[in-house]
Design an enzyme around this catalytic site. Sequence first.
Site, PDB file in Angstrom:
ATOM      1  N   CYS A 199       0.845  -1.192   0.000  1.00  0.00           N
ATOM      2  CA  CYS A 199       0.000   0.000   0.000  1.00  0.00           C
ATOM      3  C   CYS A 199       0.887   1.251   0.000  1.00  0.00           C
ATOM      4  CB  CYS A 199      -0.946  -0.008   1.203  1.00  0.00           C
ATOM      5  SG  CYS A 199      -0.169   0.479   2.750  1.00  0.00           S
ATOM      6  N   CYS A 206       3.184   1.369   2.908  1.00  0.00           N
ATOM      7  CA  CYS A 206       4.248   0.353   2.911  1.00  0.00           C
ATOM      8  C   CYS A 206       5.510   0.909   2.266  1.00  0.00           C
ATOM      9  CB  CYS A 206       3.827  -0.881   2.120  1.00  0.00           C
ATOM     10  SG  CYS A 206       2.557  -1.863   2.903  1.00  0.00           S
ATOM     11  N   CYS A 258       1.763  26.086 -12.823  1.00  0.00           N
ATOM     12  CA  CYS A 258       1.171  24.795 -12.504  1.00  0.00           C
ATOM     13  C   CYS A 258       1.908  23.681 -13.234  1.00  0.00           C
ATOM     14  CB  CYS A 258      -0.323  24.777 -12.827  1.00  0.00           C
ATOM     15  SG  CYS A 258      -0.702  24.761 -14.571  1.00  0.00           S
ATOM     16  N   CYS A 294       4.467  -1.991   8.158  1.00  0.00           N
ATOM     17  CA  CYS A 294       3.776  -0.836   7.593  1.00  0.00           C
ATOM     18  C   CYS A 294       3.223   0.052   8.710  1.00  0.00           C
ATOM     19  CB  CYS A 294       2.639  -1.329   6.710  1.00  0.00           C
ATOM     20  SG  CYS A 294       1.723  -0.015   5.917  1.00  0.00           S
ATOM     21  N   CYS A 348      -3.341  -2.003   7.347  1.00  0.00           N
ATOM     22  CA  CYS A 348      -2.574  -2.757   6.350  1.00  0.00           C
ATOM     23  C   CYS A 348      -1.995  -4.006   6.984  1.00  0.00           C
ATOM     24  CB  CYS A 348      -1.462  -1.877   5.776  1.00  0.00           C
ATOM     25  SG  CYS A 348      -0.431  -2.724   4.575  1.00  0.00           S
TER      26      CYS A 348
HETATM   27 ZN   LIG Z   1       0.893  -1.033   3.988  1.00  0.00          ZN
END
Ligand SMILES: [Zn+2]
Length: 211
Positions: free
Chosen positions: A33, A36, A57, A110, A115
């Site tokens: 994720c 992580c 921008c 994590c 998670c």
């Molecule tokens: Zn994670």
Amino acid sequence: ACNELGQIWMESGVSENAVSGHIQLIIPGESACFACAPPLVVAANIDEKTLKREGVCAASLPTTMGVVAGGGVQNVLKYLLNFGTVSYYLGYNAMQDFFPTMSMKPNPQCSDQNCRKQQENYKKREAARPKQEVIEQEEEIVHEDNDWGIELVSETSEEELKAASGPVPELPEGITVAYTIPNKEENLIPEETVADSEESLEELMAKMRNM
Ligand SMILES: [Zn+2]
């Protein structure tokens, strides 16, 4: 939030310089994720500082957006309709036309507790799933004996095939030619011509009528 709910998530993004992007499939507990590991970016061989200016921008290229969006939707379709290989991570570098792919395991340390919880659940699910045994199927032999010595023989010889297909260029792995162009000079059929007779057209026509 997706980690909390265990929601599978397809993520994509385009870099600030608009010449690279990525698609990432995040299955909570199975693949990494955002907490992580920091989001992966594709090296574009451009110093981003040269592009970024105060009060200006970020760059945007509709074509890069299109490629990344198309790749993302393609990956979603493959995932939902169950065909092909679904990429966990697909990078896109527009400058070099480079598409790196990889998959990342989640980080057991994590910072997102949800998670970590999903990782535990995933491990449990994997352990509970019965191992699929690979059943090797023996190929059935149709004829045990061949009293008459019957064999299949190719009608065209190897050389004939080679001559007909013409030269094949050396290609990198994974690429083949759709068709080849036969060598023209070698395969020229000598044109049959009728020997020139000194007769006139009328004489030839008269000859035809008498046939
Ligand atoms: Zn994670």
